[in-house]
Design a protein around this motif. Structure first.
Motif, mmCIF file in Angstrom:
data_model
loop_
_atom_site.group_PDB
_atom_site.id
_atom_site.type_symbol
_atom_site.label_atom_id
_atom_site.label_comp_id
_atom_site.label_asym_id
_atom_site.label_seq_id
_atom_site.Cartn_x
_atom_site.Cartn_y
_atom_site.Cartn_z
ATOM 1 N N GLN A 1 19.100 33.332 34.407
ATOM 2 C CA GLN A 1 20.109 32.295 34.202
ATOM 3 C C GLN A 1 20.853 32.057 35.509
ATOM 4 O OE1 GLN A 1 23.404 33.188 31.587
ATOM 5 N NE2 GLN A 1 23.894 31.025 31.265
ATOM 6 N N GLU A 2 20.588 30.932 36.126
ATOM 7 C CA GLU A 2 21.261 30.556 37.363
ATOM 8 C C GLU A 2 21.999 29.238 37.148
ATOM 9 O OE1 GLU A 2 21.250 32.625 39.772
ATOM 10 O OE2 GLU A 2 19.531 33.909 39.343
ATOM 11 N N VAL A 3 22.997 29.005 37.960
ATOM 12 C CA VAL A 3 23.765 27.771 37.838
ATOM 13 C C VAL A 3 22.879 26.547 38.044
ATOM 14 C CG1 VAL A 3 25.693 26.433 38.795
ATOM 15 C CG2 VAL A 3 25.908 28.901 38.520
ATOM 16 N N ASP A 4 21.833 26.700 38.868
ATOM 17 C CA ASP A 4 20.953 25.558 39.125
ATOM 18 C C ASP A 4 19.749 25.496 38.183
ATOM 19 O OD1 ASP A 4 19.508 27.691 40.100
ATOM 20 O OD2 ASP A 4 19.223 26.873 42.113
ATOM 21 N N SER A 5 19.772 26.306 37.114
ATOM 22 C CA SER A 5 18.712 26.223 36.093
ATOM 23 C C SER A 5 19.032 25.060 35.165
ATOM 24 C CB SER A 5 18.623 27.529 35.307
ATOM 25 O OG SER A 5 18.350 28.626 36.138
ATOM 26 N N LEU A 6 18.715 23.853 35.622
ATOM 27 C CA LEU A 6 19.100 22.633 34.929
ATOM 28 C C LEU A 6 17.876 21.783 34.611
ATOM 29 C CD1 LEU A 6 22.206 21.599 37.078
ATOM 30 C CD2 LEU A 6 22.207 22.731 34.853
ATOM 31 N N GLY B 1 24.789 29.375 25.318
ATOM 32 C CA GLY B 1 23.708 28.490 24.895
ATOM 33 C C GLY B 1 22.685 28.299 25.993
ATOM 34 N N HIS B 2 23.169 28.174 27.219
ATOM 35 C CA HIS B 2 22.277 28.044 28.367
ATOM 36 C C HIS B 2 21.493 29.323 28.597
ATOM 37 C CE1 HIS B 2 21.629 27.891 32.900
ATOM 38 N NE2 HIS B 2 20.907 26.901 32.442
ATOM 39 N N ALA B 3 22.139 30.476 28.405
ATOM 40 C CA ALA B 3 21.457 31.764 28.589
ATOM 41 C C ALA B 3 20.235 31.862 27.683
ATOM 42 C CB ALA B 3 22.415 32.916 28.317
ATOM 43 N N VAL B 4 20.394 31.497 26.431
ATOM 44 C CA VAL B 4 19.269 31.570 25.492
ATOM 45 C C VAL B 4 18.213 30.530 25.841
ATOM 46 C CG1 VAL B 4 18.583 31.362 23.070
ATOM 47 C CG2 VAL B 4 20.699 32.553 23.672
ATOM 48 N N LEU B 5 18.635 29.349 26.236
ATOM 49 C CA LEU B 5 17.684 28.302 26.619
ATOM 50 C C LEU B 5 16.789 28.755 27.772
ATOM 51 C CD1 LEU B 5 16.620 25.421 26.332
ATOM 52 C CD2 LEU B 5 18.524 24.657 27.787
ATOM 53 N N LYS C 1 21.574 18.871 27.391
ATOM 54 C CA LYS C 1 21.631 17.604 28.113
ATOM 55 C C LYS C 1 22.862 16.806 27.708
ATOM 56 C CE LYS C 1 16.679 16.998 29.028
ATOM 57 N NZ LYS C 1 15.492 16.147 28.778
ATOM 58 N N ARG C 2 23.170 16.806 26.430
ATOM 59 C CA ARG C 2 24.375 16.117 25.962
ATOM 60 C C ARG C 2 25.621 16.733 26.595
ATOM 61 N NH1 ARG C 2 23.027 15.902 19.441
ATOM 62 N NH2 ARG C 2 21.397 14.280 19.516
ATOM 63 N N PHE C 3 25.634 18.057 26.630
ATOM 64 C CA PHE C 3 26.762 18.761 27.239
ATOM 65 C C PHE C 3 26.915 18.374 28.706
ATOM 66 C CE2 PHE C 3 27.915 22.316 29.990
ATOM 67 C CZ PHE C 3 29.179 22.656 29.510
ATOM 68 N N LEU C 4 25.813 18.376 29.435
ATOM 69 C CA LEU C 4 25.864 18.038 30.853
ATOM 70 C C LEU C 4 26.334 16.603 31.065
ATOM 71 C CD1 LEU C 4 22.555 19.719 32.084
ATOM 72 C CD2 LEU C 4 24.885 20.489 32.569
ATOM 73 N N ASP C 5 25.893 15.703 30.212
ATOM 74 C CA ASP C 5 26.312 14.313 30.340
ATOM 75 C C ASP C 5 27.815 14.151 30.154
ATOM 76 O OD1 ASP C 5 23.715 13.488 30.817
ATOM 77 O OD2 ASP C 5 23.325 12.944 28.719
#
Length: 290
Positions: free
Chosen positions: A79-84, A101-105, A222-226
């Motif tokens: 899990q990195e900040v740039d894992s987008l 949520g990102h960690a599990v993704l 993606k919704r979160f990032l938007d």
């Protein structure tokens, strides 16, 4: 049944002041994670996925991962900040991880079977792992979680974050994240201080999922990032995704409650009582051969 345990260990423990996931608390230098793995394997889980950062990979493997890999299959996700997702970039100044949520993704490429999720620095207890494994075996369509009583999850040394759950007929109706709960079970909110019942069921991020959760996580991230990617401390919370799926009727989440006391090292001052409790359990024979 094949089942994986996903362990979220990418957090740097800012409040604790270091890599709290690697703090020894057992008689022979065991960390909290050793006890969770012992309990999980005993319950029936046969694969571990550690979610970490590349910067702690060497230390993590040397102090924890390599030892555990001798007992059960181990894989890693990062899990990195740039894992987008493609097309998204890290906003200027963003250093904080994107959340649970990102960690599990980040595990989507290595998890293809029913799985449970835990925090690396929480002690959940043997009954919790047994309950969640059995539920994963019995219900292949829905999600599940093991909750704890709020009074069993707080510390005298500062505030804690908990997902406060509303449960009806054994299923989760609602989960709301409170980020500042005090030892007296009061919580600071934007609208002021509220009092919570000590018996309130709270999430300690012990969730059980089917692999289709990754589809929903990808969509909602993606919704979160938007909406919030430019907010420096905004986090994509795993319970919030589950909450949304419940409310739109997509999924149900069965709830089991562990009446045991939770142990964790949120602050440095928490370590001594955790060490005493764990050593007492070892003396009682609960972790023979760990």
């Amino acid at each position: 049944m094949d089942a994986t345990l996903v362990v979220m260990a990418a957090g740097m423990g800012s409040r604790f002041g270091g890599l709290k996931q690697l703090e020894p608390i057992g008689k022979n230098g065991e960390v909290i994670l050793d006890f969770s793995v012992y309990d999980a394997v005993k319950a029936g889980f046969n694969k571990l996925v550690f979610v970490i950062k590349h910067e702690i990979e060497d230390d993590f493997k040397r102090l924890v991962g390599n030892r555990i890999a001798q007992k059960v299959k181990v894989e890693y996700a990062f899990q990195e900040v740039d894992s987008l997702p493609k097309g998204y970039e890290v906003p200027d100044g963003r250093t904080k991880p994107w959340g649970t949520g990102h960690a599990v993704l980040c595990c989507a490429s290595v998890v293809h079977e029913p799985f449970a999720v835990i925090n690396a620095d929480d002690y959940y207890g043997q009954s919790a792992f047994r309950q969640i494994y059995e539920r994963l075996c019995q219900d292949r369509d829905n999600f599940c979680m093991v909750g704890f009583r709020l009074a069993n999850t707080i510390t005298d040394n500062g505030t804690v974050s908990r997902g406060v759950c509303k449960v009806e007929n054994g299923f989760l109706l609602d989960v709301k994240e409170y980020t500042a709960i005090h030892a007296d079970c009061t919580a600071d909110t934007p609208d002021g201080t509220v009092s919570l019942s000590p018996d309130t069921v709270v999430s300690m991020n012990m969730w059980g999922f089917t692999p289709d959760i990754f589809t929903y996580l990808a969509r909602d991230f993606k919704r979160f990032l938007d909406e919030k990617r430019t907010v420096p401390k905004a986090e994509f919370y795993l319970p919030s995704v589950v909450d949304g799926l419940i409310k739109d009727g997509t999924k149900k989440a069965g709830v089991m409650v562990a009446e045991d006391k939770w142990y964790g090292v949120t602050y440095k001052e928490d370590k001594e009582p955790v060490v005493k409790a764990v050593c007492a359990m070892m003396d009682a024979g609960l972790y023979d051969g760990i």
